[in-house]
Write a protein that holds these residues in place. Structure first.
Motif, PDB file in Angstrom:
ATOM      1  N   MET A  53       9.804  15.065 -16.012  1.00  0.00           N
ATOM      2  CA  MET A  53      10.654  13.878 -15.961  1.00  0.00           C
ATOM      3  C   MET A  53      12.141  14.240 -15.869  1.00  0.00           C
ATOM      4  SD  MET A  53      10.741  10.560 -18.496  1.00  0.00           S
ATOM      5  CE  MET A  53      11.525  11.379 -19.892  1.00  0.00           C
ATOM      6  N   TYR A  54      12.618  15.108 -16.772  1.00  0.00           N
ATOM      7  CA  TYR A  54      14.047  15.421 -16.771  1.00  0.00           C
ATOM      8  C   TYR A  54      14.486  16.196 -15.537  1.00  0.00           C
ATOM      9  CZ  TYR A  54      14.906  13.433 -21.346  1.00  0.00           C
ATOM     10  OH  TYR A  54      15.056  12.550 -22.379  1.00  0.00           O
ATOM     11  N   PRO A  55      13.706  17.166 -15.037  1.00  0.00           N
ATOM     12  CA  PRO A  55      14.092  17.775 -13.755  1.00  0.00           C
ATOM     13  C   PRO A  55      14.161  16.770 -12.619  1.00  0.00           C
ATOM     14  CG  PRO A  55      12.504  19.160 -14.877  1.00  0.00           C
ATOM     15  CD  PRO A  55      12.577  17.884 -15.653  1.00  0.00           C
ATOM     16  N   ALA A  56      13.238  15.788 -12.580  1.00  0.00           N
ATOM     17  CA  ALA A  56      13.283  14.765 -11.535  1.00  0.00           C
ATOM     18  C   ALA A  56      14.569  13.951 -11.629  1.00  0.00           C
ATOM     19  CB  ALA A  56      12.059  13.853 -11.659  1.00  0.00           C
ATOM     20  N   PHE A  75      17.527  14.458  -8.628  1.00  0.00           N
ATOM     21  CA  PHE A  75      17.708  13.326  -7.722  1.00  0.00           C
ATOM     22  C   PHE A  75      18.859  12.430  -8.194  1.00  0.00           C
ATOM     23  CE2 PHE A  75      13.418  14.718  -6.797  1.00  0.00           C
ATOM     24  CZ  PHE A  75      13.358  14.631  -5.418  1.00  0.00           C
ATOM     25  N   THR A  76      18.681  11.790  -9.349  1.00  0.00           N
ATOM     26  CA  THR A  76      19.731  10.900  -9.851  1.00  0.00           C
ATOM     27  C   THR A  76      20.966  11.678 -10.250  1.00  0.00           C
ATOM     28  OG1 THR A  76      17.931   9.580 -10.782  1.00  0.00           O
ATOM     29  CG2 THR A  76      20.167   8.980 -11.401  1.00  0.00           C
ATOM     30  N   LYS A  83      20.550   4.515  -9.944  1.00  0.00           N
ATOM     31  CA  LYS A  83      21.975   4.750  -9.678  1.00  0.00           C
ATOM     32  C   LYS A  83      22.558   5.828 -10.581  1.00  0.00           C
ATOM     33  CE  LYS A  83      22.943  -0.081  -8.426  1.00  0.00           C
ATOM     34  NZ  LYS A  83      23.745  -1.286  -8.791  1.00  0.00           N
ATOM     35  N   SER A  84      22.091   5.854 -11.847  1.00  0.00           N
ATOM     36  CA  SER A  84      22.691   6.756 -12.832  1.00  0.00           C
ATOM     37  C   SER A  84      21.608   7.418 -13.678  1.00  0.00           C
ATOM     38  CB  SER A  84      23.652   5.991 -13.741  1.00  0.00           C
ATOM     39  OG  SER A  84      22.948   4.997 -14.487  1.00  0.00           O
ATOM     40  N   PHE A  85      22.042   8.471 -14.399  1.00  0.00           N
ATOM     41  CA  PHE A  85      21.126   9.190 -15.284  1.00  0.00           C
ATOM     42  C   PHE A  85      20.543   8.241 -16.326  1.00  0.00           C
ATOM     43  CE2 PHE A  85      19.562  12.292 -18.215  1.00  0.00           C
ATOM     44  CZ  PHE A  85      19.360  13.444 -17.464  1.00  0.00           C
ATOM     45  N   LYS A  86      21.388   7.373 -16.865  1.00  0.00           N
ATOM     46  CA  LYS A  86      20.938   6.431 -17.886  1.00  0.00           C
ATOM     47  C   LYS A  86      19.927   5.448 -17.327  1.00  0.00           C
ATOM     48  CE  LYS A  86      22.733   3.230 -21.381  1.00  0.00           C
ATOM     49  NZ  LYS A  86      23.958   2.597 -21.946  1.00  0.00           N
ATOM     50  N   GLU A  87      20.165   4.959 -16.122  1.00  0.00           N
ATOM     51  CA  GLU A  87      19.213   4.019 -15.506  1.00  0.00           C
ATOM     52  C   GLU A  87      17.882   4.705 -15.229  1.00  0.00           C
ATOM     53  OE1 GLU A  87      18.598   1.507 -11.374  1.00  0.00           O
ATOM     54  OE2 GLU A  87      20.636   2.072 -11.983  1.00  0.00           O
ATOM     55  N   ALA A  88      17.941   5.965 -14.783  1.00  0.00           N
ATOM     56  CA  ALA A  88      16.707   6.699 -14.515  1.00  0.00           C
ATOM     57  C   ALA A  88      15.901   6.907 -15.793  1.00  0.00           C
ATOM     58  CB  ALA A  88      17.039   8.045 -13.880  1.00  0.00           C
ATOM     59  N   LEU A 104      12.122   5.565 -16.293  1.00  0.00           N
ATOM     60  CA  LEU A 104      11.002   6.496 -16.392  1.00  0.00           C
ATOM     61  C   LEU A 104      10.394   6.568 -17.787  1.00  0.00           C
ATOM     62  CD1 LEU A 104      12.321   9.454 -14.206  1.00  0.00           C
ATOM     63  CD2 LEU A 104      10.457   7.907 -13.665  1.00  0.00           C
ATOM     64  N   SER A 105      11.206   6.388 -18.823  1.00  0.00           N
ATOM     65  CA  SER A 105      10.685   6.520 -20.194  1.00  0.00           C
ATOM     66  C   SER A 105       9.532   5.560 -20.490  1.00  0.00           C
ATOM     67  CB  SER A 105      11.815   6.320 -21.214  1.00  0.00           C
ATOM     68  OG  SER A 105      12.766   7.360 -21.090  1.00  0.00           O
ATOM     69  N   PRO A 106       9.616   4.274 -20.088  1.00  0.00           N
ATOM     70  CA  PRO A 106       8.468   3.381 -20.349  1.00  0.00           C
ATOM     71  C   PRO A 106       7.182   3.806 -19.648  1.00  0.00           C
ATOM     72  CG  PRO A 106      10.438   2.098 -19.862  1.00  0.00           C
ATOM     73  CD  PRO A 106      10.756   3.523 -19.544  1.00  0.00           C
ATOM     74  N   LEU A 107       7.312   4.616 -18.583  1.00  0.00           N
ATOM     75  CA  LEU A 107       6.109   5.078 -17.887  1.00  0.00           C
ATOM     76  C   LEU A 107       5.254   5.977 -18.769  1.00  0.00           C
ATOM     77  CD1 LEU A 107       7.202   5.931 -14.224  1.00  0.00           C
ATOM     78  CD2 LEU A 107       5.730   4.076 -14.999  1.00  0.00           C
ATOM     79  N   SER A 108       5.885   6.585 -19.787  1.00  0.00           N
ATOM     80  CA  SER A 108       5.118   7.452 -20.687  1.00  0.00           C
ATOM     81  C   SER A 108       4.013   6.662 -21.389  1.00  0.00           C
ATOM     82  CB  SER A 108       6.043   8.100 -21.721  1.00  0.00           C
ATOM     83  OG  SER A 108       6.709   7.114 -22.490  1.00  0.00           O
TER      84      SER A 108
END
Length: 398
Positions: A204-207, A211-212, A308-313, A317-321
């Motif tokens: 997750m964090y490398p993605a 990208f973002t 758009k941003s690291f925070k938005e990403a 992605l976190s809820p996908l866990s």
């Protein structure tokens, strides 16, 4: 292909410079499980030793032969202190206030029933909240069980009967399940649950960063000006994202396997642990993880490239866990079997197949179905991610 390899190597070096990625990819799976298993075994051993050595304050209420009962308890366990002068009606309040650890109430009808060859009934009051309280209960029952055996022997002697008379049938149990199958069912559901989660978290964090992060740092546009097409750039980044997830999952699997070696287990189970590290099961687990990590990488890369941003990403992605945890946790539930239907369900199929592999009972026909399902999902994820990445509106979305 050499261009994609060069991009992947460059991105991998950059990824390893990120402290958060290194912590999640290497330190957490490597150190977390040994620490958890060590803490669990240490706490359990200390609690068991404490429960075994604890001096128990046991109230005794006996209408007849009270001194005999006190003697039985003191002879059976020198760490038991018998307390007289209490009332049976006060048992609940005395035990809940820790004034007593237990209370034994032996009514007058108890001896009368025994003398008439009937069942004598007594009451043992105690507070059982956990496994250590059960150990205390066993200490309290031991004198009663010994007395019961003495009474039974006396009855059999007086009636001139043998054990065969009152115990006419004996069942000899023979469990045909191997130690590996039993051990596989015990830890087989937990192991895939953990490494599936780590495969997702490790990528997750490398993605997000590749990208973002590059979009936020305004370095993605610079890369796009090089004589390399967008597909090659994406594939280079994608390889790194999938690889970090795979490495994290493998480190978690290795850490769990090593940690289990230091847990006190029955000999038939400890002998089965070595089979988990044999090349066959390890290669099968690895073959399941590769398409799964590609699938995770494809989904995470697409959402990261859109953010758009690291925070938005992170918030995306976190809820996908949760979507990853639920099917992985379903494999731990009783009644969920590895069949043609579950072999097609993403993530659940990996967890169930891994459980069967560790138990040594995997159906290779169903395993092929799982492979086909995972490869199809991984392909769909790659195609979706490529189409998402090459869109100008997503790349320049700031």
């Amino acid at each position: 292909m050499s261009v994609i390899t060069k991009i992947a190597r460059k991105e991998f070096i950059d990824t390893l410079r990120d402290r958060r990625t290194v912590i999640i990819m290497v330190l957490m799976p490597t150190l977390l499980f040994p620490a958890i298993f060590f803490l669990m075994t240490t706490v359990q051993k200390n609690a068991a030793a404490k429960a075994k050595a604890k001096t128990l304050k046991v109230g005794i209420v006996a209408d007849l032969h009270q001194d005999d009962w006190i003697q039985r308890y003191e002879e059976a366990d020198t760490s038991i202190t018998m307390i007289t002068g209490v009332e049976a009606d006060s048992a609940h309040s005395l035990i809940r206030s820790d004034s007593l650890d237990a209370l034994v109430h032996i009514p007058a009808k108890f001896d009368e029933a025994l003398n008439e060859y009937r069942t004598g009934r007594l009451t043992l009051y105690y507070q059982g909240k956990d496994i250590n309280d059960n150990q205390i209960k066993n200490r309290l029952l031991r004198p009663i069980e010994r007395y019961e055996k003495d009474v039974l022997d006396d009855r059999m002697d007086s009636l001139q009967i043998t054990n065969a008379t009152i115990d006419p049938i004996r069942v000899k149990e023979s469990n045909v399940a191997t130690g590996q199958e039993v051990m596989g069912n015990i830890i087989g559901g937990l192991v895939p649950y953990l490494f599936v989660i780590f495969a997702f978290m490790g990528s997750m964090y490398p993605a997000i960063d590749l990208f973002t992060g590059e979009k936020e740092r305004s370095t993605l546009e610079t890369i796009l000006t090089t004589p390399v097409n967008r597909l090659q750039i994406f594939m280079g980044k994608m390889i790194v994202v999938a690889s970090t997830g795979l490495i994290t999952a493998l480190l978690a699997l290795l850490s769990i396997s090593i940690s289990l070696q230091f847990i006190d287990l029955p000999s038939q189970f400890s002998d089965s642990l070595s089979s988990f590290l044999e090349p066959g099961p390890v290669l099968l687990l690895l073959s399941l993880l590769i398409p799964l990590c590609i699938f995770f990488a494809g989904v995470e890369s697409a959402l990261a490239s859109y953010s758009k941003s690291f925070k938005e990403a992170q918030s995306t992605l976190s809820p996908l866990s949760i979507a990853v945890i639920l099917p992985a946790a379903a494999a731990l539930m009783p009644g969920i079997e590895y069949n043609l239907v579950t072999a097609l369900v993403p993530i659940l199929n990996v967890a169930l197949a891994s459980k069967e592999i560790l138990a040594g009972t995997v159906d290779y026909g169903l395993l092929m179905v799982t492979y086909a399902s995972l490869i199809l999902l991984a392909g769909i994820a790659i195609v979706f991610s490529v189409n998402w990445f090459v869109k100008e509106s997503n790349i320049l979305r700031t």
